[in-house]
Design a protein around this motif. Structure first.
Motif, PDB file in Angstrom:
ATOM      1  N   LYS A 189       0.941  -1.256   0.044  1.00  0.00           N
ATOM      2  CA  LYS A 189      -0.082   0.041   0.064  1.00  0.00           C
ATOM      3  C   LYS A 189       0.749   1.310  -0.069  1.00  0.00           C
ATOM      4  N   PRO A 192      -0.418   7.181   2.730  1.00  0.00           N
ATOM      5  CA  PRO A 192      -1.312   8.051   2.568  1.00  0.00           C
ATOM      6  C   PRO A 192      -1.143   9.531   2.352  1.00  0.00           C
ATOM      7  N   HIS A 193       0.108  10.200   2.620  1.00  0.00           N
ATOM      8  CA  HIS A 193       0.429  11.400   2.734  1.00  0.00           C
ATOM      9  C   HIS A 193       1.144  11.719   1.746  1.00  0.00           C
ATOM     10  N   SER A 203      -1.428   8.146  -3.734  1.00  0.00           N
ATOM     11  CA  SER A 203      -1.522   7.969  -2.036  1.00  0.00           C
ATOM     12  C   SER A 203      -2.713   6.939  -1.718  1.00  0.00           C
ATOM     13  N   ALA A 204      -2.328   6.234  -0.791  1.00  0.00           N
ATOM     14  CA  ALA A 204      -3.329   5.294  -0.119  1.00  0.00           C
ATOM     15  C   ALA A 204      -4.122   4.339  -1.037  1.00  0.00           C
TER      16      ALA A 204
END
Length: 301
Positions: A189, A192-193, A203-204
């Motif tokens: 994965k 996320p940032h 992202s994410a």
């Protein structure tokens, strides 16, 4: 300060500032490639425990990152947390990746003989209440370094902690043209940032190793380092749950040199893949660095 270990095959250098493994290479007498695959920063380093904001912030950045970056090189340990401290922890003086990589390490044991040499370095983490020992062993006739690490809680209460081996490789060993990355990974994965406005990956997003999604809807093969100048990324990948022993490895086909780490998946089930390709412009990076982290540990981010 540093300790240099060797046998008839290899040389290994371990720093007392943060315990970083800064150099691991074949001895020139072997006739094998003597290139150090570990990342060496382009800036002049200091002992990280000597970092003082008034003197060093302009060169290495604010204490949160600058304390670590002032002495960072090669393979460092992240303990007792992986990543940035909270605001409250930063106010206490804690920095990136916990106390261990910024503390002073001391030799606590040395055994040397004809067949092997073993060095134990130790450090304490006063805020976390932990003690850390690392034994490094070299055996005659082998190009292998054996690591045995112990974390001891010095307080009566349980303590939840991260434990990550932040292994960073760099040029000239790592290049887009000549290098191949392999990890016994299954899926991953993306962070996320983003990546400070210069993210190579979307992202994410979940993906199957090694093909990760980009913001433009395409994919990039993470086995080939540094695909795009001015961009970087972070992604966490899960190691193969069918294996008891897992690995990370990097091969340079031009030099014909491979370095790898093997470890138990039950100890370190995740690898964080980090690549900085001249994207970060703040001190001490200044848009000039290429670094690739294969960071195996207890958490993906």
């Amino acid at each position: 300060g540093a300790y240099l270990m060797g046998n008839d095959m290899v040389r290994l250098l371990s720093l007392t500032g943060g315990g970083h493994i800064s150099d691991f290479h074949f001895d020139e007498s072997t006739g094998l490639p003597s290139l150090n695959p570990l990342w060496v920063p382009p800036w002049k380093t200091i002992e990280p425990y000597r970092y003082r904001q008034v003197v060093h912030a302009s060169r290495y950045g604010s204490p949160v990152a600058g304390k670590l970056l002032s002495g960072l090189t090669g393979h460092n340990i992240c303990l007792d947390y992986f990543g940035e401290p909270s605001e409250e922890e930063a106010g206490y003086g804690l920095s990136l990746h916990g106390e261990a990589p910024s503390q002073k390490w001391k030799k606590t044991k040395l055994r040397a003989g004809n067949k092997q040499v073993a060095l134990t370095l130790s450090t304490t983490l006063p805020a976390a209440g932990l003690k850390f020992n690392r034994e490094i062993r070299l055996r005659a006739g082998e190009s292998v370094a054996y690591f045995k690490e112990t974390v001891m809680n010095q307080r009566p209460a349980d303590h939840l902690f991260h434990w990550t081996q932040h292994v960073t490789f760099g040029p000239p060993f790592v290049s887009h043209r000549d290098s191949i990355v392999t990890i016994s990974a299954t899926k991953g994965k993306t962070f996320p940032h983003g990546y400070e406005g210069h993210a190579l990956l979307e992202s994410a997003r979940e993906f199957r190793w090694p093909h990760a999604p980009t913001p433009t809807g395409k994919t990039v093969d993470l086995t080939r380092p540094f695909p795009r100048r001015g961009f970087g990324f972070v992604a966490g990948v899960l190691l193969d749950q069918a294996r008891d022993v897992v690995f990370i490895a990097v091969l340079n086909t031009r030099v014909r040199l491979l370095i790898g780490y093997c470890f138990r998946r039950c100890d370190f089930p995740w690898v964080t893949v980090w690549q900085e390709n001249r994207a970060m412009t703040d001190p001490p990076w200044l848009g000039r660095c290429q670094a690739m982290g294969l960071e195996f540990g207890t958490t993906p981010f």
